[in-house]
Design an enzyme around this catalytic site. Structure first.
Site, PDB file in Angstrom:
ATOM      1  N   GLN A   1       1.459   3.027   3.512  1.00 29.06           N
ATOM      2  CA  GLN A   1       0.394   3.687   2.195  1.00 29.06           C
ATOM      3  C   GLN A   1      -0.770   1.824   1.779  1.00 29.06           C
ATOM      4  O   GLN A   1      -0.950   2.015   1.312  1.00 29.06           O
ATOM      5  CB  GLN A   1       1.074   3.693   1.211  1.00 29.06           C
TER       6      GLN A   1
ATOM      7  N   HIS B   1      -3.135   4.834   4.459  1.00 29.40           N
ATOM      8  CA  HIS B   1      -4.574   5.030   3.563  1.00 29.40           C
ATOM      9  C   HIS B   1      -5.863   3.854   3.768  1.00 29.40           C
ATOM     10  O   HIS B   1      -6.435   3.133   2.601  1.00 29.40           O
ATOM     11  CB  HIS B   1      -4.010   4.550   1.686  1.00 29.40           C
TER      12      HIS B   1
END
Ligand code: OAD
Length: 240
Positions: A97, A115
């Protein structure tokens, strides 16, 4: 501590890591939640949504510029390095992430950035994308087409890049061991990845100094920091 999982770990053909901000904490990059987390002093809704960006692109860019500087000056720690080294012993995928690029800097080859990346920028209108390591002098920076450029990261309310996400599901669903390091597992859909691994009967190992909302689903929770725990855990693979 590792006896109960040692045999399964040793016979693993594919190990998948799910990482979050905590793995970069020992590289000097703050996490989002917890005691010193960024979201304690900053309002995520004013900095990490597309509405906030259109309301005040300069403010959002100033915040990203500050983070870009800190991240570009950071080095991978022993946790990132242990994951990269594990490739010498078994197939490894890293589903992160994080937007800081430290897994790649440490040498990991199969990194899926769920992300996005703070190095990358993209136009808010046309399909221009680029990688940029220098600072912008005028904020917000403009694209050649005249519209505003934005960081190529996923903000709250936005979907993940679908090709990356589909590949992440494939890797999570086919691993034998999933090691979840430095994430609070509160942000969806990344926090569903352990469920895909469990459906494949993978061993779930969590590395986090604190309990998380999925700790009770883990086969082993190591209550330590990732720069300490990962080199120790990885040494099990070296013993084969
Ligand atoms: P969080 O800040 O939510 O969680 C970090 C986790 O790392 C916490 O559970 C800490 O206990 C743990 N931790 C702290 N120091 C550690 C260390 N040295 N070693 C191991 N663990 C440590 O970060 P994420 O779970 O990554 O998204 O957050 C997920 C997403 O929420 C981020 O990608 C970001 C954020 O808002 C967006 O901005 C869209």
């Amino acid at each position: 501590m590792y006896e109960q999982i040692e045999n399964q770990v040793k016979s693993a053909k594919k190990v998948v890591f799910v990482t979050g901000a905590g793995i970069s904490q020992e590289s000097g990059i703050p996490t989002f939640r917890g005691k010193d987390g960024l979201w304690r002093n900053y309002d995520a809704m004013k900095l990490a949504t597309i509405d906030a960006f259109y309301d005040n692109p300069k403010l959002v860019w100033e915040w990203y510029n500050e983070r870009r500087q800190n991240i570009f000056n950071s080095e991978p720690n022993l946790g990132h390095k242990a994951i990269a080294e594990l490739e010498n012993f078994v197939k490894v995928f890293v589903l992160t992430q994080n937007i800081d690029g430290l897994h790649q800097k440490a040498g990991s080859s199969n990194v899926l950035e769920l992300h996005g990346s703070i190095v990358k920028i993209k136009c808010t209108v046309c399909d221009f994308k680029d990688e940029l390591l220098t600072e912008f002098s005028n904020l917000p920076p403009l694209c050649k087409c005249g519209n505003i450029l934005r960081p190529d990261v996923v903000w709250f309310g936005e979907g993940l890049p679908q090709d990356v996400w589909q590949e992440a599901i494939i890797q999570a669903s086919s691993c034998d061991v999933m090691i979840i390091a430095g994430t609070s597992l509160v942000v969806s859909p990344a926090n569903t990845l352990p469920i895909y691994a469990k459906q494949n009967n993978a061993v779930l190992i969590e590395i986090n100094p604190d309990e998380t909302i999925m700790s009770s689903d883990m086969d082993l929770s190591i209550r330590s920091t990732s720069a300490v725990a990962l080199p120790e855990l990885i040494s099990i693979f070296k013993k084969q």
